[in-house]
Write an enzyme that holds these catalytic residues in place. Structure first.
Site, mmCIF file in Angstrom:
data_model
loop_
_atom_site.group_PDB
_atom_site.id
_atom_site.type_symbol
_atom_site.label_atom_id
_atom_site.label_comp_id
_atom_site.label_asym_id
_atom_site.label_seq_id
_atom_site.Cartn_x
_atom_site.Cartn_y
_atom_site.Cartn_z
ATOM 1 N N GLU A 314 0.752 -0.938 -0.145
ATOM 2 C CA GLU A 314 0.108 -0.045 0.011
ATOM 3 C C GLU A 314 0.724 1.536 -0.321
ATOM 4 O O GLU A 314 0.648 2.049 0.615
ATOM 5 C CB GLU A 314 -0.963 -0.156 1.014
ATOM 6 N N ASP A 388 -8.616 -9.337 3.902
ATOM 7 C CA ASP A 388 -7.927 -7.351 4.765
ATOM 8 C C ASP A 388 -9.346 -7.942 5.882
ATOM 9 O O ASP A 388 -9.712 -6.404 5.723
ATOM 10 C CB ASP A 388 -8.842 -6.309 4.281
ATOM 11 N N GLU A 416 -12.999 -2.224 12.120
ATOM 12 C CA GLU A 416 -12.242 -1.297 10.620
ATOM 13 C C GLU A 416 -13.273 -1.847 9.996
ATOM 14 O O GLU A 416 -14.593 -0.994 9.020
ATOM 15 C CB GLU A 416 -11.492 -1.469 10.114
HETATM 16 C C1 GCU Z 1 -6.004 -2.294 5.874
HETATM 17 C C2 GCU Z 1 -6.559 -0.329 6.121
HETATM 18 C C3 GCU Z 1 -5.401 -0.111 6.511
HETATM 19 C C4 GCU Z 1 -3.650 -0.702 6.960
HETATM 20 C C5 GCU Z 1 -3.318 -1.308 6.253
HETATM 21 C C6 GCU Z 1 -2.674 -2.568 7.027
HETATM 22 O O1 GCU Z 1 -6.042 -2.019 4.568
HETATM 23 O O2 GCU Z 1 -7.630 -0.116 6.067
HETATM 24 O O3 GCU Z 1 -5.612 1.529 7.244
HETATM 25 O O4 GCU Z 1 -3.136 0.474 7.036
HETATM 26 O O5 GCU Z 1 -4.981 -2.710 6.610
HETATM 27 O O6 GCU Z 1 -2.740 -3.986 7.350
HETATM 28 O O7 GCU Z 1 -1.558 -2.112 6.504
#
Ligand code: GCU
Length: 723
Positions: A314, A388, A416
């Site tokens: 990400e 996730d 979340e």
């Molecule tokens: C999810 C979450 C993010 C977090 C990511 C992770 O995508 O929405 O906020 O950073 O998980 O676990 O790295």
């Protein structure tokens, strides 16, 4: 109306007694499961008084002093008077708290087998006979075992368990029992729904908020022994001297509770705070920089735990930015920490925007070939499911496929994707489902729990991580029942074989009341809550239908985000023909990542468990389910069932009214109203949207939406928390 001072005093006393009658928390939930009020039942009280009349508490050390303080506080409050403590043994002592090394030879040899079982963190609570006198003994090999034993005894007493003939030999099955805080240095918390971060970086190191002690107590009481203070989306600044001093101050507060601190390491830190022009893990200067940084860290925090790293995920920097692998990155950091016994926890939550492969397959594909290549102070942290933290996912296929690498389970305690801190969802039910899942990687009974605790492949080191739901809200977690998720996570990290029902019951008794009618009723709410949320959000294997960014509320229609796998439409694939993600060999073939015994079950809609049906299959709207209903009707009825589930929770909660304070009752009642409103919102929005494909009427028994699809699509939440 004027009331006299005497009347006011009387009301005050009545109110006080009402609260005393339960394990009621003071200050709106601040006490968590650690509130103590005097035991009213005379029989139980006198039994406990007999056992704790005179306590021999051996030795001093920071951890033992914590244990002693806890014991005095707990017993003092439960019995209404402070216990008498002795530093040296006397014939009068009715209770001994002593490490093995200070017990007499005979006692040690009588307990030898037990001592072998409990390792360095376990404990023994046993009724023993010495000189014809019955003694309540708490013993352990090490200090921390004594602390855990003390907390255990106090919990038993809070639950009014008899101590006659007691014989408990207990030890954690998992070594690293961690919280992962996703806390930023500006005190916002990513995916946090309980206020701001506890860590007041600006006032640290001088000002140590007393709340840090209460945080440590709560964690130690359930066996948590590690905390990662910072967000996985990391900020390199925390590795600078100025911040390390602040971290050291927190470590100092946590140390007497047996808790080590860890930090997230931003892979590009050598550039951002080190002045280098690369973070290539094979570059000499980079290697040297991390070595020096490790030395600096251990100079200020001698028992620093290590690094948690999110790399090449990400948008976070990582070794792949330099054409290197996860192994190159993790091992380089592991080498830097090794001289100090530090560890690296490298996350496997990766999926790439360049890779068009089913997102559910990518982590396995990237990591499994590296099995055996990581240094032995590297652990790989894997989320419970392959996408996730959804309300329901099949277990992650990596569990069981890396026999030579310790895998840490990552659960999310913060909700979340499960209604933030407004919904009551008892997560140990979800955790239990994952831990009990069969991997078939070493024949039958090769459960995920056995992979995690290291027993399946004889791992030297084992771990579990929970993404914390803690903030600076007065009650720590926003929803009072979310405290139960923190508690339950800790209990399952200690013993992943515990049942969620046991955990629910313990938590209710410790937090609210020992009244069995109350406990039975409210336990039912907790147990049904998880299936309810699955049904009103993502039934029958649907997943990731949440709205963009904040993930609050439904957004199954979202299809315009730059990365395909960020869009809910990627996951449900609804069209005129049907709905669901084909992950069988005719589709993405994600099922091939499971053992053949499992793949063969998941591959066919007839054998695939219905709760995973649309996770693995794209099926026509008129596909017939086992109960004879067609798929469209079944989806609609499941959404309705979810709403009914919340209505049932509200009905049961009414029964709680007489057992707890008005404030405690109302708080949950109001939150359940939000949950009901939002469950209906989920049902209406998803069904109206999917109906545009199925073209079918809602089946009888499903309430008609009160708004149209455009209304639900128009809802926007620019200030949803946790973003
Ligand atoms: C999810 C979450 C993010 C977090 C990511 C992770 O995508 O929405 O906020 O950073 O998980 O676990 O790295």
């Amino acid at each position: 109306m004027n009331i006299s001072a005497a009347q006011a005093k009387l009301f005050y006393i009545i109110g006080f007694l009402l609260v005393l009658n339960s394990n009621a928390q003071s200050l709106g939930g601040y006490d968590l499961w650690l509130g103590y009020s005097k035991i009213e039942d005379p029989a139980i009280l006198s039994e406990y008084q007999k056992h704790t009349k005179s306590i021999f508490f051996d030795n001093h050390s920071p951890v033992l002093d914590t244990a002693r303080k806890e014991l005095m506080r707990g017993i003092g409050r439960l019995l209404g008077q402070p216990p008498i403590m002795h530093d040296s043994l006397s014939l009068l002592n009715t209770m001994w708290v002593s490490k093995k090394m200070n017990l007499g030879k005979d006692m040690v040899s009588a307990l030898e087998a037990d001592f072998e079982r409990i390792g360095s963190e376990g404990f023994i609570i046993k009724s023993v006979t010495v000189n014809n006198k019955s003694i309540l003994l708490i013993t352990a090999n090490e200090d921390l075992g004594i602390l855990y034993g003390v907390f255990n005894l106090l919990q038993l007493m809070k639950m009014h368990k008899s101590l006659e003939g007691i014989n408990i030999v207990d030890a954690p099955k998992i070594q690293l029992r961690m919280l992962n805080h996703w806390d930023n240095l500006d005190r916002t918390v990513e995916r946090g729904y309980a206020g701001f971060s506890l860590w007041n970086w600006q006032k640290l190191p001088e000002y140590k908020d007393p709340r840090y002690v209460d945080y440590a107590r709560a964690n130690a009481s359930i066996g948590i022994n590690a905390t990662v203070l910072t967000n996985v989306n990391a900020n390199a600044l925390v590795l600078t001297s100025a911040y390390l001093e602040k971290v050291a101050a927190l470590a100092e507060v946590f140390r007497p509770y047996g808790i080590k601190v860890y930090l997230t390491a931003r892979f590009s830190a050598p550039i951002e705070i080190g002045g280098l022009n690369t973070a290539d893990p094979l570059n000499k200067d980079v290697i040297e920089w991390w070595k020096e940084r490790a030395e600096l860290i251990y100079k200020v925090i001698p028992d620093f735990g290590g690094f948690l790293v999110k790399a090449n995920s990400e948008g976070q920097p990582g070794p792949q930015n330099y054409g290197r692998s996860h192994v190159d990155g993790a091992n380089m950091l592991a080498n830097a920490l090794r001289p100090f016994n530090g560890i690296v926890i490298w996350r496997a939550f990766v999926y790439s925007e360049e890779d068009a492969t089913d997102r559910a397959k990518q982590a396995f594909k990237e990591f499994v070939p590296y099995d055996g290549k990581f240094l032995d102070n590297v652990l790989v942290q894997v989320k419970n499911g392959p996408i996730d933290f959804q309300p329901r996912e099949p277990f992650h296929p990596m569990f069981g496929t890396m026999p030579n690498t310790p895998l840490v389970m990552e659960f999310q305690i913060t909700q979340e994707y499960l209604g933030f801190s407004s919904h009551l969802v008892f997560l140990p039910k979800l955790f239990e489902e994952v831990l009990d899942a069969e991997t078939y990687r070493k024949g039958k009974n090769a459960t995920v729990a056995k992979v995690i605790d290291g027993s399946l492949f004889n791992k030297k080191i084992s771990g579990m991580a929970g993404v914390a739901n803690i903030g600076n809200d007065l009650n720590w977690t926003g929803h009072p029942f979310a405290q139960g998720n923190w508690y339950g996570y800790g209990r399952l990290a200690w013993n992943p074989y515990l049942s969620s029902e046991t955990v629910a019951e313990e938590w209710l008794r410790l937090t609210y009341s020992n009244n069995s009618e109350f406990v039975e009723a409210v336990k039912k709410i907790m147990i049904i809550s998880r299936e309810a949320v699955v049904n009103y959000m993502t039934p029958l294997g649907l997943h990731h239908l949440m709205d963009t960014g904040h993930h609050y509320g439904p957004g199954p229609w979202v299809s315009d985000l730059s990365r395909p796998e960020w869009n809910p439409t990627y996951y449900h694939k609804a069209d005129k023909e049907g709905i669901g993600f084909d992950r069988t060999p005719s589709g993405s073939n994600a099922t091939s990542q499971y053992a053949s015994e499992i793949a063969k079950i998941f591959n066919y809609p007839e054998t695939c468990p219905e709760e995973y049906l649309l996770w693995f299959h794209h099926l026509p709207w008129d596909y017939k389910l086992k109960n004879g209903a067609i798929l469209w009707d079944a989806i609609a009825l499941k959404y309705q069932e979810g709403v009914y589930g919340v209505e049932e929770m509200i009905r049961i909660w009414e029964q709680a009214r007489t057992y707890i304070s008005v404030d405690q009752f109302n708080e949950v009642r109001m939150l359940l109203e939000i949950q009901l409103k939002e469950a209906k919102w989920w049902r209406n929005a998803c069904l109206l949207y999917f109906q545009t494909f199925s073209g079918r009427e809602l089946p009888p028994g499903v309430e008609l939406p009160d708004e149209n699809l455009e209304f639900y699509q128009s809802l926007k939440f620019p200030y949803a928390p946790g973003n």
